[in-house]
Design a protein around this motif. Structure first.
Motif, short mmCIF file in Angstrom:
data_model
loop_
_atom_site.label_atom_id
_atom_site.label_comp_id
_atom_site.label_asym_id
_atom_site.label_seq_id
_atom_site.Cartn_x
_atom_site.Cartn_y
_atom_site.Cartn_z
N LEU A 11 0.85 -1.19 0.00
CA LEU A 11 0.00 0.00 0.00
C LEU A 11 0.89 1.24 0.00
O LEU A 11 1.81 1.35 0.81
CB LEU A 11 -0.89 -0.02 1.24
CG LEU A 11 -1.75 1.23 1.49
CD1 LEU A 11 -2.76 1.42 0.37
CD2 LEU A 11 -2.43 1.12 2.84
N ALA A 40 -6.73 -5.06 -12.57
CA ALA A 40 -7.46 -4.25 -11.60
C ALA A 40 -8.80 -4.89 -11.31
O ALA A 40 -9.31 -5.67 -12.13
CB ALA A 40 -7.65 -2.83 -12.15
N PRO A 88 -3.75 6.26 -8.23
CA PRO A 88 -4.77 5.29 -7.79
C PRO A 88 -5.16 4.30 -8.89
O PRO A 88 -5.44 3.13 -8.58
CB PRO A 88 -5.94 6.19 -7.40
CG PRO A 88 -5.29 7.46 -6.94
CD PRO A 88 -4.12 7.64 -7.87
N THR A 91 -3.62 0.78 -9.12
CA THR A 91 -4.02 -0.27 -8.18
C THR A 91 -4.43 -1.52 -8.94
O THR A 91 -5.31 -1.47 -9.81
CB THR A 91 -5.18 0.20 -7.30
OG1 THR A 91 -4.72 1.28 -6.47
CG2 THR A 91 -5.70 -0.93 -6.41
N GLN A 118 -0.13 -7.78 -4.84
CA GLN A 118 -1.10 -6.68 -4.81
C GLN A 118 -0.40 -5.35 -4.65
O GLN A 118 0.45 -5.18 -3.76
CB GLN A 118 -2.09 -6.88 -3.67
CG GLN A 118 -3.09 -5.76 -3.49
CD GLN A 118 -4.12 -5.70 -4.61
OE1 GLN A 118 -4.69 -6.73 -4.99
NE2 GLN A 118 -4.36 -4.50 -5.14
N THR A 120 -1.61 -1.41 -4.09
CA THR A 120 -2.75 -0.53 -3.81
C THR A 120 -2.23 0.89 -3.63
O THR A 120 -1.35 1.13 -2.80
CB THR A 120 -3.50 -0.97 -2.55
OG1 THR A 120 -3.93 -2.33 -2.72
CG2 THR A 120 -4.71 -0.09 -2.31
N VAL A 121 -2.79 1.81 -4.42
CA VAL A 121 -2.37 3.21 -4.35
C VAL A 121 -3.55 4.02 -3.83
O VAL A 121 -4.61 4.06 -4.46
CB VAL A 121 -1.93 3.72 -5.73
CG1 VAL A 121 -1.39 5.15 -5.61
CG2 VAL A 121 -0.86 2.82 -6.33
N SER A 122 -3.35 4.65 -2.70
CA SER A 122 -4.42 5.45 -2.10
C SER A 122 -4.32 6.90 -2.54
O SER A 122 -3.22 7.42 -2.77
CB SER A 122 -4.35 5.36 -0.58
OG SER A 122 -3.15 5.92 -0.12
#
Length: 123
Positions: A11, A40, A88, A91, A118, A120-122
């Motif tokens: 993340l 995705a 994002p 992701t 995985q 995940t880009v917030s």
């Protein structure tokens, strides 16, 4: 049995960086072009980047060109994907793939797949 094992996912905030690694075993690594694909949620798997067996040629999908860099170390049987300026929309589950001979960047030509990692880009 050939194994491709990805690592380095996680993340990260938008604008950050991650470096994925894919270690190959029981594979004549230098005989294979190596590729990264991603999938995705709710979307089909897509090509991201590829590198020729020698490392002399690299290919990128338009959405990552200039932000991602693929490289390989044939002495370590490892391919890398340096991902900078993450967004994002990056992701996805990222898959390492081995494509015997030339890089075709086509799923149907992949000989071996990793299990995926995985990212995940917030926002």
């Amino acid at each position: 049995q050939v194994q491709l094992v990805e690592s380095g996912g996680g993340l990260v905030q938008a604008g950050g960086s991650l470096r994925l690694s894919c270690a190959a075993s029981r594979l004549t690594f230098s005989s294979y072009a190596m590729e990264w694909f991603r999938q995705a949620p709710g979307k089909e798997r897509e090509f991201v980047a590829a590198i020729s067996w020698s490392g002399g040629s690299t290919y990128y999908t338009d959405s990552v060109r200039g932000r991602f860099t693929i490289s390989r170390d044939n002495a370590k049987n490892t391919v890398y994907l340096q991902m900078n300026s993450l967004k994002p929309e990056d992701t996805a589950v990222y898959y390492c793939a081995a494509d015997r001979g030339m890089a075709t960047m086509l799923e149907r030509n992949v000989d071996y797949w990793g299990q995926g990692t995985q990212v995940t880009v917030s926002s």
